[in-house]
Design a protein around this motif. Structure first.
Motif, PDB file in Angstrom:
ATOM      1  N   PHE A 121       1.015  -1.217   0.003  1.00  0.00           N
ATOM      2  CA  PHE A 121      -0.036   0.155  -0.129  1.00  0.00           C
ATOM      3  C   PHE A 121       0.865   1.349  -0.084  1.00  0.00           C
ATOM      4  O   PHE A 121       1.812   1.431   0.765  1.00  0.00           O
ATOM      5  N   MET A 122       0.621   2.075  -1.015  1.00  0.00           N
ATOM      6  CA  MET A 122       1.199   3.601  -0.928  1.00  0.00           C
ATOM      7  C   MET A 122       0.335   4.564  -1.359  1.00  0.00           C
ATOM      8  O   MET A 122      -0.523   4.369  -2.399  1.00  0.00           O
ATOM      9  N   PRO A 123       0.700   5.916  -1.014  1.00  0.00           N
ATOM     10  CA  PRO A 123      -0.020   6.700  -1.695  1.00  0.00           C
ATOM     11  C   PRO A 123       0.994   7.382  -2.832  1.00  0.00           C
ATOM     12  O   PRO A 123       2.053   7.199  -2.920  1.00  0.00           O
ATOM     13  N   GLY A 124       0.524   8.277  -3.739  1.00  0.00           N
ATOM     14  CA  GLY A 124       1.206   8.847  -4.728  1.00  0.00           C
ATOM     15  C   GLY A 124       1.251  10.074  -4.696  1.00  0.00           C
ATOM     16  O   GLY A 124       0.545  10.916  -4.215  1.00  0.00           O
TER      17      GLY A 124
ATOM     18  N   SER B 137      -1.406  13.049 -11.333  1.00  0.00           N
ATOM     19  CA  SER B 137      -2.141  12.695 -12.715  1.00  0.00           C
ATOM     20  C   SER B 137      -2.458  11.019 -12.285  1.00  0.00           C
ATOM     21  O   SER B 137      -3.129  10.451 -12.882  1.00  0.00           O
ATOM     22  N   MET B 138      -1.897  10.588 -11.210  1.00  0.00           N
ATOM     23  CA  MET B 138      -2.296   9.206 -10.763  1.00  0.00           C
ATOM     24  C   MET B 138      -3.085   8.861  -9.641  1.00  0.00           C
ATOM     25  O   MET B 138      -3.414  10.074  -8.856  1.00  0.00           O
ATOM     26  N   PRO B 139      -3.409   7.724  -9.638  1.00  0.00           N
ATOM     27  CA  PRO B 139      -4.277   7.291  -8.277  1.00  0.00           C
ATOM     28  C   PRO B 139      -3.643   7.928  -7.107  1.00  0.00           C
ATOM     29  O   PRO B 139      -2.462   7.816  -6.798  1.00  0.00           O
ATOM     30  N   SER B 140      -4.563   8.565  -6.030  1.00  0.00           N
ATOM     31  CA  SER B 140      -4.015   8.921  -5.045  1.00  0.00           C
ATOM     32  C   SER B 140      -3.497   8.002  -4.101  1.00  0.00           C
ATOM     33  O   SER B 140      -2.427   8.096  -3.120  1.00  0.00           O
ATOM     34  N   THR B 141      -4.190   6.913  -4.002  1.00  0.00           N
ATOM     35  CA  THR B 141      -3.687   5.754  -2.993  1.00  0.00           C
ATOM     36  C   THR B 141      -3.717   4.380  -4.118  1.00  0.00           C
ATOM     37  O   THR B 141      -4.783   4.362  -4.995  1.00  0.00           O
TER      38      THR B 141
ATOM     39  N   ASN C 153      -5.097  15.238  -7.858  1.00  0.00           N
ATOM     40  CA  ASN C 153      -4.752  16.298  -8.768  1.00  0.00           C
ATOM     41  C   ASN C 153      -3.545  16.980  -7.634  1.00  0.00           C
ATOM     42  O   ASN C 153      -3.568  18.473  -7.694  1.00  0.00           O
ATOM     43  N   ASP C 154      -3.044  16.363  -6.752  1.00  0.00           N
ATOM     44  CA  ASP C 154      -1.932  17.029  -5.959  1.00  0.00           C
ATOM     45  C   ASP C 154      -1.175  16.062  -5.488  1.00  0.00           C
ATOM     46  O   ASP C 154      -1.413  14.704  -5.480  1.00  0.00           O
ATOM     47  N   ASP C 155      -0.068  16.267  -4.496  1.00  0.00           N
ATOM     48  CA  ASP C 155       0.761  15.320  -3.905  1.00  0.00           C
ATOM     49  C   ASP C 155       0.251  14.840  -2.636  1.00  0.00           C
ATOM     50  O   ASP C 155       0.093  15.558  -1.833  1.00  0.00           O
ATOM     51  N   ASN C 156      -0.244  13.391  -2.758  1.00  0.00           N
ATOM     52  CA  ASN C 156      -0.822  12.975  -1.812  1.00  0.00           C
ATOM     53  C   ASN C 156       0.647  12.296  -0.735  1.00  0.00           C
ATOM     54  O   ASN C 156       0.558  11.228  -0.858  1.00  0.00           O
ATOM     55  N   GLY C 157       0.839  13.220   0.179  1.00  0.00           N
ATOM     56  CA  GLY C 157       2.169  13.022   0.907  1.00  0.00           C
ATOM     57  C   GLY C 157       2.192  11.924   2.034  1.00  0.00           C
ATOM     58  O   GLY C 157       3.396  11.404   2.288  1.00  0.00           O
TER      59      GLY C 157
ATOM     60  N   LEU D 102      -5.095  12.987   1.445  1.00  0.00           N
ATOM     61  CA  LEU D 102      -5.864  13.759   0.399  1.00  0.00           C
ATOM     62  C   LEU D 102      -7.285  12.613   0.317  1.00  0.00           C
ATOM     63  O   LEU D 102      -7.975  13.203  -0.520  1.00  0.00           O
ATOM     64  N   VAL D 103      -7.553  11.645   0.828  1.00  0.00           N
ATOM     65  CA  VAL D 103      -8.603  10.721   0.579  1.00  0.00           C
ATOM     66  C   VAL D 103      -9.396  10.897   2.014  1.00  0.00           C
ATOM     67  O   VAL D 103      -8.778  10.785   2.783  1.00  0.00           O
TER      68      VAL D 103
END
Length: 753
Positions: free
Chosen positions: A555-558, A562-566, A584-588, A608-609
């Motif tokens: 499991f990882m956030p992105g 432009s990619m799935p957030s997790t 549409n942002d950095d899910n850190g 961000l989710v």
């Protein structure tokens, strides 16, 4: 991918008699049959025992009529003459009290031969507080002398007696993976009005092992304890002395004394020696204790702690500026500093520059330390690696020129043992993603059982564009390359798929560890396993998240907008099990772990989710307020949340607020180390004190009814402790699922040296 033709040199196991003649390994005798073993006590005040001092009786709690109080001088000794039935290995339990603050080290000699040098007899807190140190020694049939000789001017601790058990050597297991031979790791933690006694269930134990718990020599439990390895004692006092004995098939083993006693606030301190600050063109600086690791550096079965000291002017790679030198220290739990390594001015300080690995790579029973070095690095003996005068810092304080090395250091002494060129070299800076020296200096490190038996080092460079992973072996003499994976050779589809950290796991079930580099996985042979091509991320969690799905999941956030957030990925195939929409942002930040008993398997949440998600992506509740580290702290199988200096249960709230401590790495708010350091399977947390004078170790005061072997004998968890200091630190995960609904857990497939 470059494949080395050399194979790891296999350490041959000598016949038992030869091993006994050469080595006396510190260990606890676990089990023995009544026919093979007998335990005899020898009092220090009774002839033929001798004492270079006086036999005193002014401190209560001793056995017999007194104890040996030696003169405070180097070489003063207590000597015992003991009888054993047959030649081989005997277990010696030494009862002592040390009311001083130093460790009162002693040489242990058997029949005139030194079997342990400067062995620590740690402070017990008072001269009336007695503890037991247990060692294994070679003996002859018949009469033997055991001599404890002070190796420091403070003399010996007070010696009450020795108990000698003549029997077979400790169980070492016959499984696949070679791991550390650990002691029982007994701890005592105040819990309400009582004391929680906790100890390790070892992977080398018989699976039907039970235990007896003693307070001041009196057994507390009516029948052997067959469940979880903890016991709540509602009697006794703060001066009570506890021991634990293993029981197999009705036969009781030798006593294991307490390794760590926690104070009424639930912690104990390990004193530190803070380096002096300094100044450079960027100004003055001081030092803070930063990331940590652990390993058995001296082979006594107890863990030591390794601390990275960062200057207060350490920098992220994106920032310019000079930094102070980075230091690596090793400490015993009583605060004795074993060594200090100075990485020198040609290693810049910051989270992405120094990733250090601590592990027993050559199977000699003692951990080594491996780390990137440069001209001017000094080992603990003051020996300089490369040129002592070289200075490659440019006007921005960056180091973009000069040789780069990998050095392996002796864990006991801190001496450099071998140095090779770091792979890969910098080459063209721009090929790593920029031209000013940021992404060229993004390093990762780990430890992996690539051959399914013995550990190898993993060192890596780059993850935003070019990514290179270097597998290295140590055979006790030489560092050698096992293989190199390079995205320049493997293909452009493997560029930019790395994370700010890595993880190690057996993804395809072949018994060999693979490297999870983020959005891609590299197999144990250095060849790609899979690639989601979803790009770089800032967090990574690999374990059996979904028990109904065979094997491991990732499991990882992105970070890429432009990619799935997790995403939740099948570890074997790389197929997507679950993903959340583009943010549409950095899910850190993101975490995957079992924190909710009502949902099978792990739950997932991120910055961000919205909501708490299950493995199908459904929102099953509000997400936790913490998205960072994890800890098994209370008694159930669900994990707690660890952030900053706080541990909290989801959803009920705070369980621990650390006092007088600080977290590390700025907004990352990570602990120095989160680890199953001793006691039962649950984790301790280590923070630095806010004044950097000590490490403060907290342990849980809660009981558990879950019987699980020490997590340090699960090789996925153990290697996670080794890589925890890498990049953006992440919490460790075992290879198996832990939950309140689980009734039995896998037994470690291990052996010890």
């Amino acid at each position: 991918m470059n494949q080395s033709t050399s194979r790891r040199a296999r350490r041959l196991r000598a016949p038992a008699a030869a091993v006994i003649a050469l080595v006396a390994a510190a260990a606890t005798m676990l089990t023995m049959s009544a026919a093979d073993a007998a335990t005899v006590r020898y009092e220090a005040e009774s002839a033929p025992a001798t004492c270079d001092g006086t036999i005193d009786s002014n401190h209560t709690g001793y056995s017999g009529s007194g104890f040996c109080n030696t003169t405070n001088a180097t070489g003063t000794a207590a000597q015992f003459t003991v009888d054993v039935a047959s030649a081989g290995t005997a277990t010696v339990a030494i009862r002592y009290a040390n009311g001083a603050t130093d460790s009162r080290p002693a040489n242990i000699l058997v029949n005139g031969a030194t079997v342990q040098s400067a062995s620590a007899f740690s402070a017990t807190g008072a001269w009336t507080a007695w503890s037991t140190k247990t060692v294994s020694v070679p003996v002859n049939a018949g009469s033997n002398t055991i001599r404890l000789a002070a190796s420091a001017s403070s003399g010996l601790p007070n010696i009450d007696y020795v108990e000698v058990t003549d029997g077979p050597p400790p169980q070492t297991g016959d499984g696949k993976y070679e791991v550390e031979e650990l002691t029982r790791g007994v701890t005592v933690v105040p819990s309400g009005s009582g004391r929680l006694v906790s100890w390790r269930l070892l992977g080398t134990d018989a699976q039907n092992v039970a235990f007896n718990v003693y307070r001041d020599g009196t057994k507390l439990n009516g029948s052997p304890l067959t469940g979880a390895t903890n016991y709540l004692d509602n009697g006794g006092s703060s001066s009570s002395q506890y021991t634990v004995r293993a029981v197999v098939d009705g036969t009781e083993g030798t006593a294991a004394g307490v390794e760590a006693t926690f104070n009424s606030s639930g912690y104990f301190n390990v004193p530190l020696q803070r380096p002096s600050g300094g100044s450079n063109p960027s100004g003055s600086y001081s030092y803070e204790a930063n990331d940590m690791s652990t390993g058995d550096l001296d082979g006594d079965g107890d863990y030591e702690l390794i601390v990275k000291w960062d200057p207060t002017n350490a920098h992220d790679n994106v920032h310019e500026g000079y930094t102070g030198n980075v230091y690596l220290d090793a400490y015993q739990l009583d605060g004795t500093r074993l060594w200090r390594i100075d990485l020198g001015r040609n290693i810049r300080a910051g989270a992405h520059y120094t990733q250090f690995q601590v592990y027993d790579y050559d199977g000699d029973g003692r951990s080594e330390l491996a780390v990137k070095t440069a001209d001017g690095t000094r080992d603990a003996n003051g020996t300089v690696i490369g040129s002592s005068s070289a200075d490659y810092r440019n006007s921005d304080g960056r180091i973009l020129d000069g040789p780069e090395f990998l050095t392996i250091f002796n864990g006991t002494t801190g001496a450099a043992m071998d140095t090779v060129n770091y792979q890969p070299a910098r080459g063209n800076h721009a090929s790593w993603g920029d031209n000013y020296g940021n992404r060229v200096d993004r390093f990762l490190a780990g430890t992996a059982y690539l051959d399914g038996e013995s550990p190898s080092m993993i060192f890596a460079r780059g993850y935003y564009t070019r990514s290179v992973i270097w597998a290295v072996d140590w055979n006790g003499t030489d560092l050698t390359t096992r293989w190199i994976f390079d995205s320049n050779q493997a293909g452009s589809q493997y560029e930019g798929q790395g994370n700010h950290q890595l993880s190690i796991a057996d993804l395809n079930g072949d018994g060999r560890h693979d490297i999870v580099y983020g959005a891609m996985a590299i197999g144990s042979n250095g060849q790609p396993l899979w690639n989601t091509r979803m790009g770089h991320g800032d967090a990574l969690h690999v374990t059996d998240h979904v028990p109904s799905n065979p094997g491991q999941e990732v499991f990882m956030p992105g970070e890429w907008p432009s990619m799935p957030s997790t995403r939740l990925v099948d570890g074997d195939t790389g197929s997507i099990i679950m993903q959340t929409p583009v943010a549409n942002d950095d899910n850190g930040r993101g975490v995957g772990a079992n924190i909710l008993a009502s949902n099978p398997g792990s739950e997932y949440w991120s910055s961000l989710v919205s909501g708490l998600r299950n493995a199908s992506g459904s929102n099953i509740g509000s997400k936790p307020g913490m998205t960072n580290f994890l800890s098994w702290w209370d008694g159930d199988g669900e994990r707690e949340l660890l952030n900053g200096t706080q541990i909290a249960n989801y959803p009920s709230g705070t369980l621990l607020n650390g006092s007088g401590v600080s977290s590390n790495n700025g907004s990352k708010s990570t602990p120095g180390l989160s680890v199953d350091l001793f006691g039962d399977w649950r984790e301790e947390v280590i923070w630095r004190t806010s004044d950097n004078s000590a490490l403060r170790i907290y342990a849980t005061p809660h009981q558990t009814n879950l019987r699980i072997p020490t997590l340090m004998h699960d090789v996925q968890y153990r290697t996670a402790i080794a890589w925890q200091n890498t990049g953006y630190n992440q919490p460790p995960h075992p290879s198996f699922y832990i939950g309140s609904e689980v009734t039995t857990y896998p037994w470690p497939d291990i052996h010890t040296p």
